[in-house]
Design an enzyme around this catalytic site. Structure first.
Site, PDB file in Angstrom:
ATOM      1  N   GLY D 218       0.794  -1.221   0.000  1.00 31.29           N
ATOM      2  CA  GLY D 218       0.000   0.000   0.000  1.00 31.29           C
ATOM      3  C   GLY D 218       0.822   1.264   0.000  1.00 31.29           C
ATOM      4  CG  ASP D 243      -6.432  -9.509  -5.445  1.00 30.17           C
ATOM      5  OD1 ASP D 243      -7.497  -8.982  -5.069  1.00 30.17           O
ATOM      6  OD2 ASP D 243      -6.338 -10.660  -5.897  1.00 30.17           O
ATOM      7  CG  LEU D 244      -2.660  -2.000  -4.139  1.00 28.21           C
ATOM      8  CD1 LEU D 244      -2.483  -1.298  -5.466  1.00 28.21           C
ATOM      9  CD2 LEU D 244      -3.151  -1.013  -3.077  1.00 28.21           C
ATOM     10  CG  ASP D 245       0.965  -3.054  -3.597  1.00 27.39           C
ATOM     11  OD1 ASP D 245       1.150  -2.613  -4.751  1.00 27.39           O
ATOM     12  OD2 ASP D 245       0.849  -2.329  -2.607  1.00 27.39           O
ATOM     13  CD  GLU D 246      -1.523  -9.527  -1.858  1.00 25.17           C
ATOM     14  OE1 GLU D 246      -0.755 -10.488  -2.077  1.00 25.17           O
ATOM     15  OE2 GLU D 246      -1.727  -9.055  -0.729  1.00 25.17           O
TER      16      GLU D 246
END
Lengths: 302, 302, 302, 302
Positions: D218, D243-246
């Site tokens: 994040g 999915d953010l940063d995943e």
């Protein structure tokens, strides 16, 4: 005739630290701290061998200083240096200090389980003269490493620790440790220490966690690393607090891995990082190079 | 209407170094130096922001100290600090010192040839506010990078340097440089400076050599590295002396290569190391973090 | 009753290499090599587990391929695979090959002197199951490490080697080694091997040199590194040839040092690099990941 | 007369990749894949330039192969190679493939915001000939970098993106991108892409996250790193998923920091890691060296 098998004794180092002391000062920053301390040392004709200083904010932040000084006949004169220092710091400074004769090694207990790489690396480095410590004992919840530890001339105590209730084992630990050690190293000790034990043992505890914290907190970090597909794995040495894997970080390092590495490969590669990171943390702690401040460390690495 | 194309101006940093000065002291070690210096600073209510100290032998060896201090109204008061310092050091210390207002950036001339990676990296970092320098000019024996340099708002001078006799070119260099720069950076400048020029220009010169010195001295280091089959290639930033590639080393680093890398690959990988190493050396020199001593450097890296 | 002190036995690894063989092919590159080899393996229903390939020039350069394949009942069927391979390679290819059952570990003799860090690191990694080798013996010109070596269950032979004439010692070495080992590791063995010995022993010899070659060839590299003022120190594992420190490099690595490090500090920091570099070289050699070609190595690292 | 200021054109590389194609095959592992593929290539007299292969389990796991081959008159003959390959793979293999002429660079759009270090590093490396890409455009939600981008001869589009509703901006993005690019790079683009956009744009998107994922997911990772007191900071290049940063990690690296580094220092040090990591990821993606598999990547780095 029985010839006792044994490893060579610890190699004595012709003491670069004889007649040297280390002074740690930390507290509220204000003008004149360095001058005050060096004036006290100057009065005693102490020669400053090394001086590291850090302030997180020159305008009233936290101040940290590590000073190593040489003084002939140190043991006889250290009490007077300390009295003068106390008097000087009482002049309006808000500082705490510790003062220690560097020729007296810190006493350590190493906790281990079945895996021996961190444990043996510390024992080897100690024997080579790399670590200014006195290994008082090794405590393990498994008997597997007894012969190896004793081969180094170090006492080994097997304290089983099965089941959820650790209170009996911890009571035994406290009995062995009390008065005998200055700090504890968890060298891949696979048991969680209770908050009660941490509070009662009263000495710093250094743990090696087998991941680059805060990644992969808790059990099985290499499996988690494989699962996430990271391209580096690491290790973290930190002081133990009640919050698992949340204590102040002393040292970290990483090593490159690839998609082709299995979890076992990650463990093998990571083991090299773990022992390197732990040995640096132990050396720095032994030489009073690490100062805890809130949940951080100031490390004057050497 | 013609809108002039130009890159953004250097970003101003709200000055962490306003009202700060750096004091470098070096000479013969003896008891009391730190106390003497901090007493002078204390008398002026200067606050020590950072202090690094090193002695290569506490018993009469060489002593080095870098002190950054903050002082309100610094510009007005620095001359008196200096007078007091001179008086104190005259009390039997065998020390030299330099004292400098940190808010005044050092002026630099960058020498380059056709290859632009080190040159542009310095200009970029300067514009980002990473380097506390003033780029007075770029001098090149090739016109190729003129547009790029001027795009950064930096004067560009083309001084051809063909043939074995460099005296005409060097005379032009001296004319451009005299009184205008505090140090020179050779950012992959492919000409050898004469001893005469080095002596007459009178300012420090930093060079980046494209190998891990002392490996592969002289021309064509990547080809030599390929020939020898090394598994790492590196770069070295050093002060220029009359002895080619033999000057005091400021910084070095390396990167992993493999049998599959061609000489062109080594150049590509090495270029990243060259610009990183050179930028660190330039930053440290700009902040007076590097002290030359015989053929070595003491680097108080930050 | 006498309980013999001893370290735990080598941990057996449930054989990922059972029924696996490694095939190394090298020679002149031409179209169709990969197809020819995979056709032979395909005919036997061998499954390719890993394949690494390198050509230093697709137009008639040198070609190198390492193939690991799995085959049920490998030991019974390998001779027929080899016959088919020979027939196929006879169809106009100019290639040499080696074919080896991976479940049979290579036998090694480790030569050491007084310093034990490389020696013990190899023995310890071997016991952990990290090195697919069989340590046949340790030979040392000093008796100091006898107990430690035997503690690992490995035969130790003390062969003194004083004076300039090494012929008696080398004769003893040959007697011990002949027929018993597949390669030799010099784990900080402080004696120079004669060209005669290297020729007669007939197996590859891996040495660890305590510098980043070609820097600091010969004796005392850490003192030379201190003298030159380098900012990194390193280590190099290489095959031994008659030309001291000039053999093909297998692996290298470095570690950062500073002006404050004494020669003893460089030795301590360097020792960690030495043992890491040597262990990687030994593992890669043991797994046939290193191919010698002229004075270079092709390393298909895993 | 007006002389238009401009940077030099992209240096042309005398095509090592002329007449070369890359073939990626992945799917279910079984015996004979390598033989089948090399037989097809052999039939056409294609010469294998490099071959990388990986299986996550030889017994029915997932298989991945990257093959670069040279073929005279490639453009004319590639369609027939592909037909033969399709026919061969139809013989019971469960494999997917991509086949691409390496002389045709992939077209990329770079998204950026105010911070320019990753953006400029890509443009500069591209101009040096380090990246086999065609930079079709730069899109930014800020106008700040327009001049710099156009100086490289690259179209710059300013698409503001204020407020929570990104649909208007994303519609503009899609209009610019559709049919014009083969992949997208987010070079410190400080806006979150909607799942709808990711789905509709239909090309891979590479992001650089300014932390060592999964640490500090994040916003504000450097502030979080300072807060936790880590001793290394890093960067991660990964494919963007909803999915953010995943998303699958392509490359990561770290750099050492200390207690003395402020958040601004971490940003400065980290910026160097970010641009290095992103440029490697972009190069590998451009050369089809990265294969996505579930949430992982197989990277045949070169």
């Amino acid at each position: 005739m029985t010839v006792t098998q044994s490893a060579p004794a610890v190699r004595t180092q012709p003491g670069p630290t004889d007649n040297q002391a280390v002074l740690i000062v930390h507290g509220k920053d204000r003008t004149g701290i360095v001058a005050a301390i060096s004036a006290v040392l100057g009065k005693h004709d102490a020669n400053i061998v090394s001086l590291d200083q850090y302030s997180d904010n020159p305008h009233g932040g936290a101040f940290f200083q590590r000073t190593v000084f040489a003084l002939d006949h140190l043991k006889a004169r250290l009490p007077q240096v300390e009295l003068d220092l106390q008097a000087k710091l009482a002049e309006g400074f808000e500082l705490e200090y510790t003062l220690r004769d560097l020729s007296v090694p810190k006493r350590v207990a190493i906790f281990a389980s079945k895996d021996d790489h961190c444990l043996l690396d510390l024992l080897w480095r100690h024997r080579r003269g790399e670590l200014p410590i006195n290994v008082s004992m090794v405590i393990s919840n498994h008997p597997d490493t007894a012969n190896e530890v004793r081969f180094f001339g170090v006492p080994f105590f097997h304290v089983p620790s099965a089941g959820p209730d650790k209170s009996a084992a911890e009571a035994q630990h406290l009995q062995l440790l009390r008065g005998n050690v200055d700090f504890i190293v968890l060298a891949r000790y696979m048991q969680i220490l209770s908050g009660d034990f941490i509070g009662r043992v009263g000495v710093p505890i250094i743990n090696i966690h087998h991941s680059f914290l805060p990644s992969f907190i808790g059990a099985g970090p290499y499996a988690k690393a494989k699962q996430r597909g990271v391209k580096l794995v690491g290790a973290t040495a930190h002081y133990v607090t009640e919050d698992l894997d949340e204590g102040p970080i002393i040292e970290q390092d990483v090593i490159r891995v690839s998609h082709a590495d299995t979890v076992a490969d990650l463990q093998r590669r990571g083991a090299d990082v773990e022992r390197a990171v732990l040995s640096r943390a132990v050396r720095w702690h032994s030489e009073d190079r690490v100062i805890r401040h809130e949940n951080h460390t100031i490390v004057f690495a050497g």
